[in-house]
Design an enzyme around this catalytic site. Structure first.
Site, mmCIF file in Angstrom:
data_model
loop_
_atom_site.group_PDB
_atom_site.id
_atom_site.type_symbol
_atom_site.label_atom_id
_atom_site.label_comp_id
_atom_site.label_asym_id
_atom_site.label_seq_id
_atom_site.Cartn_x
_atom_site.Cartn_y
_atom_site.Cartn_z
ATOM 1 N N CYS A 167 0.777 -1.287 -0.048
ATOM 2 C CA CYS A 167 -0.129 0.057 -0.116
ATOM 3 C C CYS A 167 0.976 1.245 0.102
ATOM 4 C CB CYS A 167 -0.862 -0.121 1.246
ATOM 5 S SG CYS A 167 -0.315 0.050 2.907
ATOM 6 N N CYS A 168 0.217 2.340 -0.322
ATOM 7 C CA CYS A 168 1.000 3.743 -0.470
ATOM 8 C C CYS A 168 2.123 3.782 -1.424
ATOM 9 C CB CYS A 168 1.352 4.090 0.966
ATOM 10 S SG CYS A 168 1.870 5.699 1.409
ATOM 11 N N ILE A 169 3.295 4.027 -0.904
ATOM 12 C CA ILE A 169 4.494 4.125 -2.003
ATOM 13 C C ILE A 169 4.958 2.695 -2.275
ATOM 14 C CG2 ILE A 169 6.209 4.449 -0.225
ATOM 15 C CD1 ILE A 169 6.157 6.035 -3.652
ATOM 16 N N PRO A 171 4.078 -0.251 -3.498
ATOM 17 C CA PRO A 171 3.804 -0.776 -4.665
ATOM 18 C C PRO A 171 5.073 -0.717 -5.761
ATOM 19 C CG PRO A 171 1.853 -0.164 -4.092
ATOM 20 C CD PRO A 171 2.739 0.642 -3.166
#
Length: 266
Positions: A167-169, A171
């Site tokens: 999640c968030c950065i 990936p």
């Protein structure tokens, strides 16, 4: 105040790590379902793991009946950020594993010991630590390098056909390591500041990944969104890539966790 608490409680407070504190997570003590590894990158959004995201992941895993173990690489942080100022703290250094232990309540294991044989899935919370300590994305962008153990874990789980949640950065890690993987970091335009890190979507494409536009908030036509790459068993959600209310972040992470657990088949 301590005088009113009684001798046993006062004694426990004085200890650096009270007996049993390292095994406090009920989901870690009561195996009921999928065995899930959570990989941390420090403690604090600007130089480590985003704490709200990590907590949301743990809550949803607990509700899903998962057995949880937390890991982190035993390496120095890229740098230390004074979170009250948002600026690097000069001449200070910290260890990613040691800092991650704060979130894990002491129960943390070196990432070098994480294997697919012991787990059904792996999840990476966000926070700048994913781009600074688990990789060099914050500095090198599309030319970044991924921590050797992080790369090994991603490749091993992918090869074993076991789900990976990010999640968030975070990936960007899958985009770099798993060529052609479909991920989301939300929208591809800033839209007046609602998606301040929208440029990451372009970087994901440059890394070799496929970006899929998803929402971070609830609508009448969809749940809080997570993208599921069924071929690669990679599940992602924008989380704090979007400027929105905390409960929307929580629910989006819930969708990610739910889909990860579903893919384990347990």
């Amino acid at each position: 105040m301590l005088a009113a608490c009684g001798p046993p409680f006062r004694a426990a407070l004085r200890q650096a790590a009270p007996p049993g504190i390292a095994t406090f997570h009920s989901s870690a003590r009561c195996p009921r379902g999928a065995r899930v590894a959570v990989v941390l990158s420090g403690c604090g959004v600007y130089d480590g793991t985003e704490i709200h995201e990590a907590s949301a992941i743990l809550v949803h895993l607990s509700r899903g009946g998962a057995e949880v173990q937390m890991y982190a690489p035993d390496v120095p942080q890229m740098h230390v950020v004074d979170h009250s100022k948002g600026q690097p703290a000069e001449a200070e250094s910290r260890n990613v594993l040691v800092e991650s232990a704060r979130i894990a309540r002491g129960k943390i294991t070196s990432l070098a010991k994480l294997t697919t044989a012991d787990h059904d899935a792996v999840i990476f919370p966000g926070g700048f630590g994913a781009a600074k300590n688990l990789s060099t994305f914050a500095v090198d962008g599309k030319d970044c390098k991924v921590n050797r153990e992080v790369e090994r874990v991603l490749k091993d789980f992918h090869k074993a056909g076991k789900p990976i949640g990010l999640c968030c950065i975070s990936p960007v890690l899958a985009a770099k390591v798993l060529s052609g993987a479909e991920v989301t970091v939300g929208h591809e335009e800033e839209e007046g500041g609602k998606w301040p890190y929208a440029g990451t979507a372009g970087a994901i494409k440059e890394l070799g990944g496929k970006h899929c536009v998803k929402e971070a908030v609830f609508s009448l036509t969809s749940f809080h969104e997570a993208h599921v790459d069924t071929k690669n068993k990679v599940v992602t959600t924008p989380a704090f890539m979007c400027e929105t209310e905390l409960h929307h972040i929580f629910d989006g992470i819930g969708a990610m966790v739910k889909n990860v657990l579903k893919l384990t088949g347990k």
